[in-house]
Motif scaffolding. Sequence first.
Motif, mmCIF file in Angstrom:
data_model
loop_
_atom_site.group_PDB
_atom_site.id
_atom_site.type_symbol
_atom_site.label_atom_id
_atom_site.label_comp_id
_atom_site.label_asym_id
_atom_site.label_seq_id
_atom_site.Cartn_x
_atom_site.Cartn_y
_atom_site.Cartn_z
ATOM 1 N N MET A 143 -25.442 70.123 -12.224
ATOM 2 C CA MET A 143 -26.358 71.208 -11.872
ATOM 3 C C MET A 143 -26.988 71.808 -13.125
ATOM 4 O O MET A 143 -28.202 72.066 -13.176
ATOM 5 N N ALA A 144 -26.184 72.050 -14.148
ATOM 6 C CA ALA A 144 -26.696 72.646 -15.386
ATOM 7 C C ALA A 144 -27.754 71.749 -16.026
ATOM 8 O O ALA A 144 -28.835 72.214 -16.419
ATOM 9 N N LEU A 145 -27.472 70.458 -16.148
ATOM 10 C CA LEU A 145 -28.424 69.543 -16.763
ATOM 11 C C LEU A 145 -29.710 69.432 -15.940
ATOM 12 O O LEU A 145 -30.815 69.361 -16.488
ATOM 13 N N THR A 146 -29.563 69.444 -14.619
ATOM 14 C CA THR A 146 -30.727 69.345 -13.742
ATOM 15 C C THR A 146 -31.629 70.564 -13.882
ATOM 16 O O THR A 146 -32.862 70.442 -13.918
ATOM 17 N N VAL A 147 -31.017 71.734 -13.981
ATOM 18 C CA VAL A 147 -31.792 72.964 -14.134
ATOM 19 C C VAL A 147 -32.564 72.944 -15.449
ATOM 20 O O VAL A 147 -33.746 73.293 -15.499
ATOM 21 N N VAL A 148 -31.902 72.553 -16.521
ATOM 22 C CA VAL A 148 -32.586 72.502 -17.819
ATOM 23 C C VAL A 148 -33.766 71.541 -17.753
ATOM 24 O O VAL A 148 -34.878 71.854 -18.210
ATOM 25 N N GLN A 149 -33.551 70.375 -17.156
ATOM 26 C CA GLN A 149 -34.637 69.403 -17.042
ATOM 27 C C GLN A 149 -35.794 69.967 -16.222
ATOM 28 O O GLN A 149 -36.975 69.837 -16.604
ATOM 29 N N ALA A 150 -35.489 70.604 -15.102
ATOM 30 C CA ALA A 150 -36.539 71.150 -14.237
ATOM 31 C C ALA A 150 -37.338 72.233 -14.951
ATOM 32 O O ALA A 150 -38.577 72.249 -14.900
ATOM 33 N N LEU A 151 -36.663 73.140 -15.623
ATOM 34 C CA LEU A 151 -37.369 74.229 -16.308
ATOM 35 C C LEU A 151 -38.195 73.700 -17.473
ATOM 36 O O LEU A 151 -39.272 74.228 -17.770
ATOM 37 N N GLN A 152 -37.706 72.665 -18.137
ATOM 38 C CA GLN A 152 -38.504 72.055 -19.197
ATOM 39 C C GLN A 152 -39.774 71.431 -18.625
ATOM 40 O O GLN A 152 -40.869 71.619 -19.177
ATOM 41 N N GLU A 153 -39.652 70.707 -17.527
ATOM 42 C CA GLU A 153 -40.816 70.051 -16.938
ATOM 43 C C GLU A 153 -41.849 71.061 -16.444
ATOM 44 O O GLU A 153 -43.055 70.792 -16.456
ATOM 45 N N LEU A 154 -41.362 72.229 -16.023
ATOM 46 C CA LEU A 154 -42.250 73.292 -15.548
ATOM 47 C C LEU A 154 -42.733 74.195 -16.680
ATOM 48 O O LEU A 154 -43.456 75.163 -16.435
ATOM 49 N N HIS A 155 -42.293 73.892 -17.917
ATOM 50 C CA HIS A 155 -42.591 74.749 -19.081
ATOM 51 C C HIS A 155 -42.194 76.195 -18.800
ATOM 52 O O HIS A 155 -42.902 77.137 -19.153
ATOM 53 N N ALA A 156 -41.057 76.343 -18.128
ATOM 54 C CA ALA A 156 -40.602 77.664 -17.688
ATOM 55 C C ALA A 156 -39.362 78.147 -18.418
ATOM 56 O O ALA A 156 -38.863 79.235 -18.126
ATOM 57 N N LEU A 157 -38.878 77.350 -19.361
ATOM 58 C CA LEU A 157 -37.698 77.772 -20.115
ATOM 59 C C LEU A 157 -38.149 78.785 -21.158
ATOM 60 O O LEU A 157 -38.819 78.444 -22.136
ATOM 61 N N SER A 158 -37.798 80.055 -20.938
ATOM 62 C CA SER A 158 -38.358 81.127 -21.758
ATOM 63 C C SER A 158 -37.396 81.678 -22.803
ATOM 64 O O SER A 158 -37.818 82.377 -23.717
ATOM 65 N N ARG A 159 -36.123 81.394 -22.660
ATOM 66 C CA ARG A 159 -35.161 81.879 -23.647
ATOM 67 C C ARG A 159 -34.193 80.748 -23.989
ATOM 68 O O ARG A 159 -34.036 79.798 -23.229
ATOM 69 N N PRO A 160 -33.533 80.830 -25.134
ATOM 70 C CA PRO A 160 -32.579 79.779 -25.492
ATOM 71 C C PRO A 160 -31.435 79.699 -24.483
ATOM 72 O O PRO A 160 -31.021 80.707 -23.907
ATOM 73 N N VAL A 161 -30.935 78.482 -24.291
ATOM 74 C CA VAL A 161 -29.809 78.229 -23.392
ATOM 75 C C VAL A 161 -28.760 77.440 -24.163
ATOM 76 O O VAL A 161 -29.088 76.489 -24.875
ATOM 77 N N ILE A 162 -27.513 77.855 -24.026
ATOM 78 C CA ILE A 162 -26.398 77.128 -24.624
ATOM 79 C C ILE A 162 -25.526 76.594 -23.496
ATOM 80 O O ILE A 162 -25.100 77.346 -22.623
ATOM 81 N N LEU A 163 -25.291 75.302 -23.517
ATOM 82 C CA LEU A 163 -24.367 74.663 -22.579
ATOM 83 C C LEU A 163 -23.072 74.382 -23.339
ATOM 84 O O LEU A 163 -23.085 73.677 -24.351
ATOM 85 N N LEU A 164 -21.980 74.939 -22.861
ATOM 86 C CA LEU A 164 -20.687 74.798 -23.528
ATOM 87 C C LEU A 164 -19.691 74.205 -22.541
ATOM 88 O O LEU A 164 -19.378 74.824 -21.517
ATOM 89 N N LEU A 165 -19.216 72.997 -22.850
ATOM 90 C CA LEU A 165 -18.308 72.279 -21.948
ATOM 91 C C LEU A 165 -17.023 71.945 -22.689
ATOM 92 O O LEU A 165 -17.052 71.328 -23.762
#
Length: 363
Positions: A107-129
Amino acid sequence: MLQMLSELVHVESPSNDKAAVDRAVALVAGWAESLRGRVKIHHQQEFGDLLEVHFTPRGGGRGAPLLLLGHLDTVWEMGTLSRMPWRQESGRIHGPGVLDMKSGVIMALTVVQALQELHALSRPVILLLHSDEEVGSPCSRVLTERIARTCEAVYVLEPGQGDEGAYKTARKGVGNYRLDVTGIAAHSGVDFSNGHSAILELAYQIERLRSFIDIERGITVNPGVIAGGTRSNVIAAHAWAEIDLRIARTSDAARIDQSFRKLTPRDRTCTLQISGGLNRPPMERTKPTIQLFRKARSLAAILGFSLEEASTGGGSDGNFTAALGIPTLDGMGAVGAGAHAPHEFIVVEHLVPRTALLAAMML
Protein backbone atom coordinates in the motif's frame (compact mmCIF):
# COMPACT_ATOMS: atom_id res chain seq x y z
CA MET A 1 -0.73 -4.50 -6.13
CA LEU A 2 -1.65 -8.16 -5.89
CA GLN A 3 1.23 -9.16 -8.14
CA MET A 4 3.69 -7.30 -5.91
CA LEU A 5 2.06 -8.66 -2.78
CA SER A 6 2.33 -12.22 -4.05
CA GLU A 7 6.00 -11.73 -4.81
CA LEU A 8 6.67 -10.31 -1.34
CA VAL A 9 4.70 -13.02 0.49
CA HIS A 10 6.65 -15.66 -1.40
CA VAL A 11 9.85 -14.21 0.06
CA GLU A 12 9.46 -15.71 3.53
CA SER A 13 10.94 -13.49 6.23
CA PRO A 14 10.83 -14.85 9.80
CA SER A 15 12.33 -12.50 12.38
CA ASN A 16 14.92 -15.04 13.49
CA ASP A 17 16.36 -15.61 10.01
CA LYS A 18 18.52 -12.64 9.04
CA ALA A 19 19.28 -13.87 5.53
CA ALA A 20 15.59 -14.40 4.80
CA VAL A 21 14.53 -10.96 6.02
CA ASP A 22 17.41 -9.38 4.11
CA ARG A 23 16.01 -10.91 0.91
CA ALA A 24 12.68 -9.19 1.57
CA VAL A 25 14.51 -5.94 2.31
CA ALA A 26 16.39 -6.21 -0.98
CA LEU A 27 13.17 -6.82 -2.93
CA VAL A 28 11.40 -3.79 -1.45
CA ALA A 29 14.51 -1.63 -1.75
CA GLY A 30 14.58 -2.39 -5.47
CA TRP A 31 10.95 -1.36 -5.85
CA ALA A 32 11.62 1.83 -3.90
CA GLU A 33 14.60 2.72 -6.08
CA SER A 34 12.43 2.31 -9.19
CA LEU A 35 10.22 5.04 -7.65
CA ARG A 36 13.24 7.34 -7.33
CA GLY A 37 13.48 6.71 -3.61
CA ARG A 38 16.79 7.38 -1.89
CA VAL A 39 17.50 4.08 -0.16
CA LYS A 40 19.57 3.67 2.97
CA ILE A 41 20.21 0.22 4.42
CA HIS A 42 21.03 0.03 8.13
CA HIS A 43 23.02 -3.19 8.40
CA GLN A 44 22.46 -5.36 11.45
CA GLN A 45 24.38 -8.28 12.92
CA GLU A 46 21.72 -10.42 14.60
CA PHE A 47 18.50 -9.42 12.86
CA GLY A 48 17.69 -8.43 9.31
CA ASP A 49 18.76 -5.06 7.94
CA LEU A 50 16.56 -1.99 8.41
CA LEU A 51 15.24 -0.17 5.34
CA GLU A 52 14.96 3.63 5.23
CA VAL A 53 13.72 5.27 2.03
CA HIS A 54 13.33 9.00 1.36
CA PHE A 55 10.94 10.19 -1.34
CA THR A 56 11.44 13.87 -2.10
CA PRO A 57 9.07 15.88 -4.29
CA ARG A 58 10.43 17.87 -7.17
CA GLY A 59 11.69 21.13 -5.79
CA GLY A 60 12.19 19.57 -2.37
CA GLY A 61 8.61 19.91 -1.16
CA ARG A 62 7.44 21.85 1.84
CA GLY A 63 7.10 21.07 5.51
CA ALA A 64 8.43 18.29 7.71
CA PRO A 65 8.30 14.74 6.33
CA LEU A 66 5.56 12.20 6.85
CA LEU A 67 6.76 8.86 8.22
CA LEU A 68 5.25 5.64 6.84
CA LEU A 69 6.17 3.01 9.41
CA GLY A 70 6.07 -0.76 9.16
CA HIS A 71 8.04 -4.00 9.20
CA LEU A 72 9.04 -6.81 6.88
CA ASP A 73 9.59 -9.59 9.40
CA THR A 74 6.87 -12.10 10.23
CA VAL A 75 6.19 -14.66 12.95
CA TRP A 76 6.19 -17.52 10.43
CA GLU A 77 9.15 -19.90 10.22
CA MET A 78 10.85 -20.75 6.93
CA GLY A 79 8.88 -23.37 5.05
CA THR A 80 5.47 -22.17 6.22
CA LEU A 81 4.42 -21.52 2.62
CA SER A 82 4.42 -25.27 1.98
CA ARG A 83 1.55 -25.80 4.42
CA MET A 84 0.01 -22.30 4.30
CA PRO A 85 0.33 -21.31 0.64
CA TRP A 86 -0.62 -18.09 -1.08
CA ARG A 87 -4.13 -18.53 -2.40
CA GLN A 88 -6.92 -16.26 -3.54
CA GLU A 89 -10.49 -17.42 -3.03
CA SER A 90 -13.88 -16.00 -2.07
CA GLY A 91 -12.57 -12.43 -2.08
CA ARG A 92 -9.73 -13.22 0.29
CA ILE A 93 -6.00 -13.71 -0.05
CA HIS A 94 -4.31 -16.11 2.34
CA GLY A 95 -0.63 -16.54 3.12
CA PRO A 96 1.99 -16.03 5.83
CA GLY A 97 2.45 -12.34 6.57
CA VAL A 98 -0.12 -11.22 4.01
CA LEU A 99 -2.03 -9.25 6.65
CA ASP A 100 0.73 -8.58 9.17
CA MET A 101 1.97 -6.67 7.37
CA LYS A 102 3.22 -7.18 3.84
CA SER A 103 0.02 -5.77 2.36
CA GLY A 104 0.71 -2.52 4.23
CA VAL A 105 4.14 -2.31 2.60
CA ILE A 106 2.58 -2.66 -0.87
CA MET A 107 0.00 0.00 0.00
CA ALA A 108 2.78 2.45 0.91
CA LEU A 109 4.69 1.88 -2.33
CA THR A 110 1.50 2.13 -4.39
CA VAL A 111 0.56 5.44 -2.79
CA VAL A 112 3.99 6.93 -3.45
CA GLN A 113 3.83 5.81 -7.08
CA ALA A 114 0.32 7.23 -7.55
CA LEU A 115 1.15 10.61 -6.02
CA GLN A 116 4.30 10.84 -8.11
CA GLU A 117 2.38 10.12 -11.31
CA LEU A 118 -0.18 12.78 -10.35
CA HIS A 119 2.61 15.24 -9.43
CA ALA A 120 0.79 15.51 -6.11
CA LEU A 121 3.56 14.60 -3.70
CA SER A 122 3.95 17.92 -1.89
CA ARG A 123 6.08 17.08 1.13
CA PRO A 124 8.93 14.65 1.82
CA VAL A 125 7.96 11.09 2.75
CA ILE A 126 10.08 8.61 4.67
CA LEU A 127 9.31 4.91 4.45
CA LEU A 128 10.84 3.01 7.37
CA LEU A 129 10.58 -0.79 7.41
CA HIS A 130 12.04 -2.91 10.18
CA SER A 131 13.17 -6.50 10.54
CA ASP A 132 12.69 -7.07 14.27
CA GLU A 133 9.22 -5.74 15.11
CA GLU A 134 7.74 -9.14 15.86
CA VAL A 135 10.41 -9.74 18.52
CA GLY A 136 10.12 -6.38 20.27
CA SER A 137 12.19 -4.08 18.01
CA PRO A 138 15.46 -4.47 19.96
CA CYS A 139 17.60 -3.04 17.14
CA SER A 140 15.23 -0.65 15.40
CA ARG A 141 13.72 1.36 18.24
CA VAL A 142 16.50 3.96 18.38
CA LEU A 143 16.27 4.54 14.62
CA THR A 144 12.48 4.81 14.75
CA GLU A 145 12.60 7.42 17.49
CA ARG A 146 15.39 9.42 15.83
CA ILE A 147 13.58 9.66 12.50
CA ALA A 148 10.14 10.25 14.04
CA ARG A 149 11.41 13.33 15.86
CA THR A 150 11.96 14.98 12.48
CA CYS A 151 8.48 14.19 11.14
CA GLU A 152 5.14 15.95 11.07
CA ALA A 153 3.15 12.77 11.68
CA VAL A 154 3.51 8.99 11.66
CA TYR A 155 1.25 6.64 9.72
CA VAL A 156 1.62 3.02 10.84
CA LEU A 157 0.67 0.49 8.18
CA GLU A 158 -0.21 -2.35 10.53
CA PRO A 159 -3.58 -4.04 9.83
CA GLY A 160 -6.81 -2.30 10.71
CA GLN A 161 -8.92 -3.51 13.62
CA GLY A 162 -11.92 -5.77 13.13
CA ASP A 163 -14.02 -6.62 10.11
CA GLU A 164 -14.15 -3.03 8.85
CA GLY A 165 -10.53 -2.15 9.58
CA ALA A 166 -10.86 0.55 12.22
CA TYR A 167 -7.89 2.85 12.59
CA LYS A 168 -6.10 2.44 15.91
CA THR A 169 -5.88 5.51 18.10
CA ALA A 170 -4.62 3.72 21.23
CA ARG A 171 -2.50 0.69 22.00
CA LYS A 172 -1.47 -0.84 25.28
CA GLY A 173 2.12 -0.75 26.42
CA VAL A 174 3.88 -4.11 26.50
CA GLY A 175 6.24 -5.45 29.14
CA ASN A 176 8.10 -8.74 29.42
CA TYR A 177 9.38 -9.98 32.76
CA ARG A 178 11.11 -13.15 33.86
CA LEU A 179 10.93 -14.45 37.41
CA ASP A 180 13.64 -16.95 38.39
CA VAL A 181 13.34 -18.83 41.67
CA THR A 182 16.21 -20.71 43.30
CA GLY A 183 15.52 -23.19 46.09
CA ILE A 184 17.37 -26.17 47.57
CA ALA A 185 17.18 -29.60 45.99
CA ALA A 186 16.57 -32.72 48.08
CA HIS A 187 15.25 -36.26 47.76
CA SER A 188 11.48 -35.92 48.11
CA GLY A 189 11.18 -39.19 50.02
CA VAL A 190 14.39 -39.49 52.02
CA ASP A 191 15.20 -35.84 52.77
CA PHE A 192 11.99 -33.88 52.26
CA SER A 193 12.37 -31.53 55.22
CA ASN A 194 15.74 -30.25 54.03
CA GLY A 195 14.41 -29.32 50.58
CA HIS A 196 13.02 -25.93 49.63
CA SER A 197 10.93 -26.13 46.49
CA ALA A 198 11.44 -23.47 43.84
CA ILE A 199 8.25 -24.70 42.18
CA LEU A 200 6.09 -24.18 45.27
CA GLU A 201 7.62 -20.73 45.72
CA LEU A 202 6.96 -19.88 42.08
CA ALA A 203 3.34 -21.02 42.46
CA TYR A 204 2.95 -18.68 45.40
CA GLN A 205 4.47 -15.77 43.47
CA ILE A 206 2.19 -16.39 40.50
CA GLU A 207 -0.80 -16.05 42.81
CA ARG A 208 0.66 -12.75 44.04
CA LEU A 209 0.87 -11.52 40.45
CA ARG A 210 -2.91 -11.80 40.21
CA SER A 211 -3.16 -8.81 42.53
CA PHE A 212 -1.42 -6.63 39.92
CA ILE A 213 -4.30 -7.07 37.46
CA ASP A 214 -6.69 -4.12 37.16
CA ILE A 215 -9.06 -4.63 34.24
CA GLU A 216 -10.71 -1.24 34.64
CA ARG A 217 -7.35 0.52 34.26
CA GLY A 218 -6.33 -1.75 31.40
CA ILE A 219 -3.62 -3.59 33.35
CA THR A 220 -3.17 -7.30 32.68
CA VAL A 221 -0.47 -9.70 33.85
CA ASN A 222 -0.09 -13.12 32.25
CA PRO A 223 2.46 -15.75 33.35
CA GLY A 224 2.41 -17.36 29.92
CA VAL A 225 5.34 -19.78 30.25
CA ILE A 226 6.52 -21.62 33.36
CA ALA A 227 9.07 -24.37 33.91
CA GLY A 228 11.08 -25.95 36.68
CA GLY A 229 12.35 -29.05 38.35
CA THR A 230 14.13 -32.11 37.04
CA ARG A 231 12.27 -35.21 38.34
CA SER A 232 9.12 -35.90 40.30
CA ASN A 233 11.11 -37.38 43.22
CA VAL A 234 13.43 -34.36 43.48
CA ILE A 235 12.44 -31.17 45.27
CA ALA A 236 13.01 -28.51 42.62
CA ALA A 237 16.03 -26.26 43.01
CA HIS A 238 15.06 -24.03 40.09
CA ALA A 239 11.86 -22.73 38.50
CA TRP A 240 11.00 -19.77 36.32
CA ALA A 241 8.16 -17.95 34.61
CA GLU A 242 7.95 -15.59 31.66
CA ILE A 243 5.34 -12.93 32.28
CA ASP A 244 3.53 -10.65 29.83
CA LEU A 245 2.43 -7.22 31.09
CA ARG A 246 0.02 -4.85 29.34
CA ILE A 247 -0.77 -1.32 30.52
CA ALA A 248 -3.01 1.35 29.02
CA ARG A 249 -1.47 4.36 30.79
CA THR A 250 2.13 5.47 30.95
CA SER A 251 1.50 6.72 34.48
CA ASP A 252 1.08 3.11 35.67
CA ALA A 253 4.43 1.89 34.33
CA ALA A 254 6.69 2.83 37.24
CA ARG A 255 4.24 1.59 39.89
CA ILE A 256 3.79 -1.81 38.27
CA ASP A 257 7.50 -2.19 37.67
CA GLN A 258 8.15 -1.44 41.33
CA SER A 259 5.59 -4.07 42.29
CA PHE A 260 7.56 -6.66 40.33
CA ARG A 261 10.85 -5.56 41.87
CA LYS A 262 9.40 -5.72 45.41
CA LEU A 263 8.36 -9.38 45.21
CA THR A 264 9.84 -11.26 48.15
CA PRO A 265 9.95 -15.02 48.81
CA ARG A 266 7.50 -16.62 51.22
CA ASP A 267 10.09 -19.35 51.86
CA ARG A 268 13.03 -17.26 53.05
CA THR A 269 15.48 -19.93 51.99
CA CYS A 270 14.47 -19.40 48.37
CA THR A 271 15.70 -16.45 46.34
CA LEU A 272 13.97 -14.50 43.59
CA GLN A 273 15.49 -12.77 40.60
CA ILE A 274 13.38 -10.38 38.51
CA SER A 275 14.53 -9.33 35.04
CA GLY A 276 12.93 -7.54 32.11
CA GLY A 277 10.64 -4.53 32.06
CA LEU A 278 8.46 -2.42 29.81
CA ASN A 279 9.35 -2.97 26.16
CA ARG A 280 6.86 -0.63 24.49
CA PRO A 281 5.23 2.37 26.17
CA PRO A 282 1.49 2.77 25.71
CA MET A 283 0.14 4.63 22.72
CA GLU A 284 -2.42 6.76 24.50
CA ARG A 285 -5.42 8.40 22.84
CA THR A 286 -4.11 11.95 22.59
CA LYS A 287 -5.58 15.09 21.05
CA PRO A 288 -3.13 15.16 18.07
CA THR A 289 -3.94 11.55 17.21
CA ILE A 290 -7.67 12.19 17.46
CA GLN A 291 -7.31 15.17 15.12
CA LEU A 292 -5.60 12.91 12.60
CA PHE A 293 -8.33 10.30 12.95
CA ARG A 294 -11.13 12.84 12.46
CA LYS A 295 -9.45 14.02 9.28
CA ALA A 296 -9.20 10.40 8.12
CA ARG A 297 -12.86 9.75 8.92
CA SER A 298 -14.00 12.78 6.94
CA LEU A 299 -11.83 11.79 3.96
CA ALA A 300 -13.16 8.23 4.10
CA ALA A 301 -16.70 9.60 3.91
CA ILE A 302 -15.76 11.56 0.79
CA LEU A 303 -14.35 8.35 -0.67
CA GLY A 304 -17.63 6.58 0.08
CA PHE A 305 -17.04 4.42 3.14
CA SER A 306 -17.19 4.74 6.91
CA LEU A 307 -14.20 4.60 9.24
CA GLU A 308 -14.18 3.87 12.95
CA GLU A 309 -11.47 4.10 15.59
CA ALA A 310 -10.41 1.39 18.01
CA SER A 311 -7.93 0.58 20.74
CA THR A 312 -6.03 -2.66 21.04
CA GLY A 313 -4.00 -4.57 23.57
CA GLY A 314 -1.26 -5.33 21.04
CA GLY A 315 1.77 -3.13 20.56
CA SER A 316 3.53 -1.81 17.46
CA ASP A 317 6.40 0.52 16.61
CA GLY A 318 3.77 3.26 16.69
CA ASN A 319 3.91 3.00 20.47
CA PHE A 320 7.41 4.46 20.36
CA THR A 321 6.53 7.42 18.16
CA ALA A 322 3.32 8.25 20.01
CA ALA A 323 5.21 8.26 23.32
CA LEU A 324 7.46 10.98 21.88
CA GLY A 325 4.42 13.18 21.31
CA ILE A 326 4.49 12.77 17.52
CA PRO A 327 0.94 12.57 16.10
CA THR A 328 0.60 8.87 15.27
CA LEU A 329 -2.22 7.00 13.58
CA ASP A 330 -2.04 3.21 13.51
CA GLY A 331 -3.89 0.39 11.78
CA MET A 332 -3.79 2.15 8.39
CA GLY A 333 -2.94 -1.04 6.52
CA ALA A 334 -5.12 -3.80 5.11
CA VAL A 335 -8.35 -5.32 6.43
CA GLY A 336 -8.51 -8.99 7.28
CA ALA A 337 -8.13 -11.43 10.15
CA GLY A 338 -5.92 -14.16 11.53
CA ALA A 339 -2.69 -12.28 12.12
CA HIS A 340 -0.22 -14.80 13.64
CA ALA A 341 -2.73 -17.60 12.92
CA PRO A 342 -2.88 -20.28 10.19
CA HIS A 343 -5.98 -18.70 8.63
CA GLU A 344 -4.33 -15.28 8.12
CA PHE A 345 -5.95 -13.39 5.24
CA ILE A 346 -6.79 -9.99 3.79
CA VAL A 347 -10.10 -8.95 2.24
CA VAL A 348 -9.36 -7.85 -1.31
CA GLU A 349 -12.27 -5.40 -1.73
CA HIS A 350 -10.87 -3.13 0.99
CA LEU A 351 -7.37 -2.89 -0.46
CA VAL A 352 -7.88 -0.10 -3.02
CA PRO A 353 -10.20 2.08 -0.89
CA ARG A 354 -7.77 1.86 2.05
CA THR A 355 -4.89 2.76 -0.22
CA ALA A 356 -6.84 5.73 -1.57
CA LEU A 357 -7.51 6.87 1.98
CA LEU A 358 -3.81 6.64 2.79
CA ALA A 359 -3.10 8.78 -0.26
CA ALA A 360 -5.68 11.32 0.85
CA MET A 361 -4.13 11.49 4.31
CA MET A 362 -0.71 12.06 2.79
CA LEU A 363 -2.13 14.93 0.76
